[in-house]
Design a protein around this motif. Structure first.
Motif, PDB file in Angstrom:
ATOM      1  N   CYS A   1       0.814  -1.211   0.000  1.00 49.71           N
ATOM      2  CA  CYS A   1       0.000   0.000   0.000  1.00 49.71           C
ATOM      3  C   CYS A   1       0.843   1.255   0.000  1.00 49.71           C
ATOM      4  CB  CYS A   1      -0.921   0.008   1.211  1.00 49.71           C
ATOM      5  SG  CYS A   1      -2.247  -1.175   1.050  1.00 49.71           S
ATOM      6  N   LEU A   2       1.920   1.257   0.753  1.00 50.26           N
ATOM      7  CA  LEU A   2       2.773   2.435   0.790  1.00 50.26           C
ATOM      8  C   LEU A   2       3.370   2.714  -0.574  1.00 50.26           C
ATOM      9  CD1 LEU A   2       4.493   2.027   4.242  1.00 50.26           C
ATOM     10  CD2 LEU A   2       2.747   3.675   3.602  1.00 50.26           C
ATOM     11  N   VAL A   3       3.724   1.686  -1.299  1.00 52.23           N
ATOM     12  CA  VAL A   3       4.252   1.860  -2.647  1.00 52.23           C
ATOM     13  C   VAL A   3       3.179   2.445  -3.555  1.00 52.23           C
ATOM     14  CG1 VAL A   3       5.125   0.643  -4.679  1.00 52.23           C
ATOM     15  CG2 VAL A   3       6.001   0.075  -2.407  1.00 52.23           C
ATOM     16  N   VAL A   4       1.961   1.937  -3.444  1.00 54.00           N
ATOM     17  CA  VAL A   4       0.861   2.443  -4.268  1.00 54.00           C
ATOM     18  C   VAL A   4       0.585   3.900  -3.956  1.00 54.00           C
ATOM     19  CG1 VAL A   4      -1.611   2.255  -4.726  1.00 54.00           C
ATOM     20  CG2 VAL A   4      -0.203   0.207  -4.631  1.00 54.00           C
ATOM     21  N   VAL A   5       0.548   4.259  -2.688  1.00 56.98           N
ATOM     22  CA  VAL A   5       0.279   5.646  -2.320  1.00 56.98           C
ATOM     23  C   VAL A   5       1.366   6.553  -2.872  1.00 56.98           C
ATOM     24  CG1 VAL A   5       0.166   7.285  -0.400  1.00 56.98           C
ATOM     25  CG2 VAL A   5      -1.104   5.161  -0.299  1.00 56.98           C
ATOM     26  N   ALA A   6       2.602   6.161  -2.772  1.00 57.94           N
ATOM     27  CA  ALA A   6       3.695   6.984  -3.294  1.00 57.94           C
ATOM     28  C   ALA A   6       3.547   7.171  -4.793  1.00 57.94           C
ATOM     29  CB  ALA A   6       5.031   6.343  -2.960  1.00 57.94           C
ATOM     30  N   ALA A   7       3.077   6.154  -5.475  1.00 56.77           N
ATOM     31  CA  ALA A   7       2.897   6.253  -6.924  1.00 56.77           C
ATOM     32  C   ALA A   7       1.689   7.107  -7.286  1.00 56.77           C
ATOM     33  CB  ALA A   7       2.738   4.855  -7.531  1.00 56.77           C
ATOM     34  N   VAL A   8       0.644   7.070  -6.465  1.00 56.99           N
ATOM     35  CA  VAL A   8      -0.575   7.814  -6.764  1.00 56.99           C
ATOM     36  C   VAL A   8      -0.381   9.301  -6.520  1.00 56.99           C
ATOM     37  CG1 VAL A   8      -2.977   8.183  -6.064  1.00 56.99           C
ATOM     38  CG2 VAL A   8      -2.110   5.875  -6.341  1.00 56.99           C
ATOM     39  N   THR A   9       0.162   9.639  -5.375  1.00 58.57           N
ATOM     40  CA  THR A   9       0.336  11.059  -5.071  1.00 58.57           C
ATOM     41  C   THR A   9       1.304  11.264  -3.926  1.00 58.57           C
ATOM     42  OG1 THR A   9      -0.765  13.081  -4.411  1.00 58.57           O
ATOM     43  CG2 THR A   9      -1.692  11.067  -3.545  1.00 58.57           C
ATOM     44  N   ALA A  10       2.075  12.304  -4.022  1.00 56.07           N
ATOM     45  CA  ALA A  10       2.977  12.653  -2.931  1.00 56.07           C
ATOM     46  C   ALA A  10       2.312  13.646  -1.986  1.00 56.07           C
ATOM     47  CB  ALA A  10       4.256  13.238  -3.503  1.00 56.07           C
ATOM     48  N   GLU A  11       1.123  14.138  -2.328  1.00 57.94           N
ATOM     49  CA  GLU A  11       0.448  15.163  -1.548  1.00 57.94           C
ATOM     50  C   GLU A  11      -0.556  14.598  -0.546  1.00 57.94           C
ATOM     51  OE1 GLU A  11      -1.298  18.012  -4.199  1.00 57.94           O
ATOM     52  OE2 GLU A  11       0.381  17.817  -5.577  1.00 57.94           O
ATOM     53  N   SER A  12      -0.876  13.349  -0.637  1.00 54.17           N
ATOM     54  CA  SER A  12      -1.897  12.759   0.218  1.00 54.17           C
ATOM     55  C   SER A  12      -1.415  12.649   1.653  1.00 54.17           C
ATOM     56  CB  SER A  12      -2.275  11.380  -0.301  1.00 54.17           C
ATOM     57  OG  SER A  12      -3.160  10.766   0.612  1.00 54.17           O
ATOM     58  N   THR A  13      -2.344  12.836   2.577  1.00 53.51           N
ATOM     59  CA  THR A  13      -2.035  12.652   3.987  1.00 53.51           C
ATOM     60  C   THR A  13      -2.573  11.325   4.501  1.00 53.51           C
ATOM     61  OG1 THR A  13      -4.042  13.821   4.630  1.00 53.51           O
ATOM     62  CG2 THR A  13      -2.022  15.130   4.430  1.00 53.51           C
ATOM     63  N   ILE A  14      -3.187  10.533   3.639  1.00 47.76           N
ATOM     64  CA  ILE A  14      -3.768   9.247   4.028  1.00 47.76           C
ATOM     65  C   ILE A  14      -2.852   8.119   3.565  1.00 47.76           C
ATOM     66  CG2 ILE A  14      -5.719   7.674   3.715  1.00 47.76           C
ATOM     67  CD1 ILE A  14      -7.516  10.089   3.513  1.00 47.76           C
ATOM     68  N   SER A  15      -2.516   7.236   4.492  1.00 49.58           N
ATOM     69  CA  SER A  15      -1.668   6.093   4.157  1.00 49.58           C
ATOM     70  C   SER A  15      -2.517   4.837   3.998  1.00 49.58           C
ATOM     71  CB  SER A  15      -0.646   5.863   5.268  1.00 49.58           C
ATOM     72  OG  SER A  15      -1.300   5.365   6.429  1.00 49.58           O
ATOM     73  N   CYS A  16      -1.932   3.838   3.364  1.00 46.44           N
ATOM     74  CA  CYS A  16      -2.653   2.562   3.248  1.00 46.44           C
ATOM     75  C   CYS A  16      -2.823   1.905   4.612  1.00 46.44           C
ATOM     76  CB  CYS A  16      -1.936   1.637   2.272  1.00 46.44           C
ATOM     77  SG  CYS A  16      -2.220   2.078   0.560  1.00 46.44           S
ATOM     78  N   GLY A  17      -1.913   2.174   5.516  1.00 44.36           N
ATOM     79  CA  GLY A  17      -2.081   1.666   6.878  1.00 44.36           C
ATOM     80  C   GLY A  17      -3.342   2.226   7.511  1.00 44.36           C
ATOM     81  N   GLN A  18      -3.592   3.507   7.286  1.00 46.48           N
ATOM     82  CA  GLN A  18      -4.807   4.142   7.806  1.00 46.48           C
ATOM     83  C   GLN A  18      -6.041   3.550   7.142  1.00 46.48           C
ATOM     84  OE1 GLN A  18      -4.824   8.425   7.416  1.00 46.48           O
ATOM     85  NE2 GLN A  18      -6.885   8.620   8.213  1.00 46.48           N
ATOM     86  N   VAL A  19      -5.964   3.311   5.845  1.00 56.76           N
ATOM     87  CA  VAL A  19      -7.090   2.695   5.135  1.00 56.76           C
ATOM     88  C   VAL A  19      -7.353   1.309   5.718  1.00 56.76           C
ATOM     89  CG1 VAL A  19      -7.917   1.815   2.914  1.00 56.76           C
ATOM     90  CG2 VAL A  19      -6.726   4.024   3.023  1.00 56.76           C
ATOM     91  N   MET A  20      -6.299   0.523   5.902  1.00 59.23           N
ATOM     92  CA  MET A  20      -6.450  -0.836   6.429  1.00 59.23           C
ATOM     93  C   MET A  20      -7.042  -0.812   7.833  1.00 59.23           C
ATOM     94  SD  MET A  20      -6.219  -3.933   5.702  1.00 59.23           S
ATOM     95  CE  MET A  20      -6.264  -5.498   6.550  1.00 59.23           C
ATOM     96  N   ARG A  21      -6.558   0.086   8.678  1.00 60.69           N
ATOM     97  CA  ARG A  21      -7.108   0.177  10.041  1.00 60.69           C
ATOM     98  C   ARG A  21      -8.590   0.564   9.991  1.00 60.69           C
ATOM     99  NH1 ARG A  21      -2.089   2.256  10.701  1.00 60.69           N
ATOM    100  NH2 ARG A  21      -2.771   4.438  10.577  1.00 60.69           N
ATOM    101  N   SER A  22      -8.944   1.448   9.072  1.00 61.56           N
ATOM    102  CA  SER A  22     -10.334   1.903   8.976  1.00 61.56           C
ATOM    103  C   SER A  22     -11.278   0.799   8.530  1.00 61.56           C
ATOM    104  CB  SER A  22     -10.442   3.081   8.002  1.00 61.56           C
ATOM    105  OG  SER A  22      -9.724   4.183   8.478  1.00 61.56           O
ATOM    106  N   VAL A  23     -10.826  -0.022   7.589  1.00 65.10           N
ATOM    107  CA  VAL A  23     -11.716  -1.056   7.049  1.00 65.10           C
ATOM    108  C   VAL A  23     -11.518  -2.431   7.676  1.00 65.10           C
ATOM    109  CG1 VAL A  23     -11.970   0.157   4.858  1.00 65.10           C
ATOM    110  CG2 VAL A  23     -10.251  -1.646   5.066  1.00 65.10           C
ATOM    111  N   SER A  24     -10.544  -2.590   8.564  1.00 62.45           N
ATOM    112  CA  SER A  24     -10.315  -3.922   9.144  1.00 62.45           C
ATOM    113  C   SER A  24     -11.542  -4.493   9.856  1.00 62.45           C
ATOM    114  CB  SER A  24      -9.085  -3.931  10.053  1.00 62.45           C
ATOM    115  OG  SER A  24      -9.251  -3.075  11.143  1.00 62.45           O
TER     116      SER A  24
END
Length: 113
Positions: free
Chosen positions: A11-34
């Motif tokens: 997820c971190l790799v995907v986020v870096a590829a999608v945007t450098a401006e985002s404040t949301i990490s894939c870890g946060q997404v995973m915690r939210s939907v777990s």
């Protein structure tokens, strides 16, 4: 199926590829939907804690880069955790969240506003 640590790295790799401006990490997404994983795999109900996570994630994704990052994370998380696209889409409405798009595995996250 990969472990949680492997999911975070992907997820971190995907986020870096999608945007450098985002404040949301894939870890946060995973915690939210777990809390939703049983439902998203087709093996459980939608829990209140699941909808709380979905609503909080939706509120946190206030900018276009944030929404694109969440999209990218979902695209990489869904197959990794065994989530079904139709259940991802139904979860959004079951939790009372309005999104201007539907999830599908080949969606172009860069087009999300």
């Amino acid at each position: 199926m990969g472990g949680f640590g492997e999911v975070k790295v992907v997820c971190l790799v995907v986020v870096a590829a999608v945007t450098a401006e985002s404040t949301i990490s894939c870890g946060q997404v995973m915690r939210s939907v777990s809390p939703c994983l049983a439902y998203l795999r087709g093996s459980g109900p939608v829990a209140a804690s699941c909808c709380d996570g979905v609503k909080n994630l939706n509120k946190a994704a206030a900018t276009t880069p944030d929404r694109q990052a969440v999209c990218g994370c979902m695209k990489s998380l869904a197959p990794t955790v065994g989530a079904k696209a139709d259940l991802i889409n139904s979860l959004i409405s079951k939790c009372g969240v309005a999104l201007p798009y539907r999830y599908f595995s080949s969606m172009d996250c860069s087009k999300i506003q």
